[in-house]
Design an enzyme around this catalytic site. Structure first.
Site, PDB file in Angstrom:
ATOM      1  N   LYS A 199      -9.177  -0.834  -5.354  1.00  0.00           N
ATOM      2  CA  LYS A 199      -9.309  -2.106  -4.642  1.00  0.00           C
ATOM      3  C   LYS A 199      -9.644  -3.276  -5.559  1.00  0.00           C
ATOM      4  CE  LYS A 199     -10.449  -0.149  -0.133  1.00  0.00           C
ATOM      5  NZ  LYS A 199     -11.390  -0.168   1.026  1.00  0.00           N
ATOM      6  N   ASP A 231      -9.947  -4.982   5.681  1.00  0.00           N
ATOM      7  CA  ASP A 231     -11.144  -4.262   6.129  1.00  0.00           C
ATOM      8  C   ASP A 231     -12.112  -5.209   6.839  1.00  0.00           C
ATOM      9  OD1 ASP A 231     -10.457  -1.716   5.212  1.00  0.00           O
ATOM     10  OD2 ASP A 231     -11.273  -2.097   3.214  1.00  0.00           O
TER      11      ASP A 231
END
Length: 279
Positions: free
Chosen positions: A72, A109
């Site tokens: 990420k 997210d």
């Protein structure tokens, strides 16, 4: 320029390890519901060292990528740009390839957490608590910055983690108080509790769930329910699961990669629940 949604296209989830990922199940269910019969979605075990080479080999048929740990942050220097949401936590879980060849990163997210809570009737809270201070905790804190009007108390096991969360709090402009994990039972009385810890870490707290709990967001989904979530639900509290988060962040990914909105949440949920039941 939006991605094409009609010709043969590819997408995938990358990470290491990756065999456990439910993302292929969710995205394929969305493609089937949307009638995108020429779209495929796969999974590839890719670590940080292999990521640049993997990206370099992708052709024009690629629409996007979902990223999990440990990629990420590693992907950010390899992109043409990232969204403000992704920049706020230095984490990209979504890459979209556009027709003009650009690779842009986003973080679904954070809005995924907000959407999952909203689906369960939680739109604003006065205070909240976070259990744990790992990678997911920063996204949880960023989500709480959007819906919590007061203090967020974060329960941590080490001073190093405490320092990290103070840094994120300052960056995200959130009123944060740090507390020792030994006092984690106190968190269970908050209007919203977000458990970001690994499997088993909150099991000992189950016995301390109050008689009238409010809302628990437990980011785990396998195994499910956790001991904490089971006791919380038995006492009548609202429970939001990691599958809820996975679904809502995947919905946003599907919409960005295909250009089709809204993505079919119900079909994706059904597929995800069935896949977990079959494990």
């Amino acid at each position: 320029m939006p991605p094409r949604a009609t010709d043969r296209r590819r997408a995938a989830v990358l990470g290491s390890p990756i065999a456990h990922s439910l993302s292929p199940v969710l995205h394929r269910a969305a493609y089937a519901e949307l009638g995108l019969s020429d779209w495929t979605y796969d999974r590839f075990d890719v670590d940080e060292a292999a990521l640049p080479g993997f990206l370099a080999k992708l052709g024009p048929e690629w629409a996007g990528l979902s990223l999990t740990m440990p990629l990420k942050r590693a992907v950010i220097p390899l992109l043409d740009g990232i969204s403000e949401t992704a920049a706020s936590v230095d984490a990209v879980n979504t890459v979209v390839f556009t027709e003009d060849g650009r690779r842009t990163g986003d973080n679904t997210d954070i809005p995924g957490i907000v959407a999952a809570l909203r689906e369960h009737g939680v739109e604003k809270v006065e205070t909240a608590a976070i259990l744990g201070a790992g990678a997911t905790a920063s996204s949880a804190l960023a989500a709480l910055a959007r819906i919590c009007t007061g203090e967020v108390c974060v329960y941590v096991r080490s001073e190093a983690r405490a320092a990290e969360m103070r840094g994120w709090a300052e960056r995200l402009d959130v009123d944060v108080r740090i507390a020792d994990w030994a006092r984690a039972e106190e968190a269970l009385r908050a209007p919203l509790v977000v458990a970001t810890t690994p499997a088993g870490a909150t099991d000992a707290l189950a016995a301390a769930v109050p008689e009238r709990p409010a809302t628990l967001f437990d980011v785990l989904y396998d195994p499910w329910p956790t001991a904490l979530a089971a006791r919380w639900s038995a006492y009548g509290g609202t429970v939001v699961s990691g599958l809820d988060l996975l679904l809502h962040q995947a919905v946003l990914q599907v919409e960005q990669m295909t250009g089709r909105a809204p993505a079919p949440l119900a079909a994706m949920r059904k597929a995800g629940e069935q896949a977990l039941a079959d494990r």
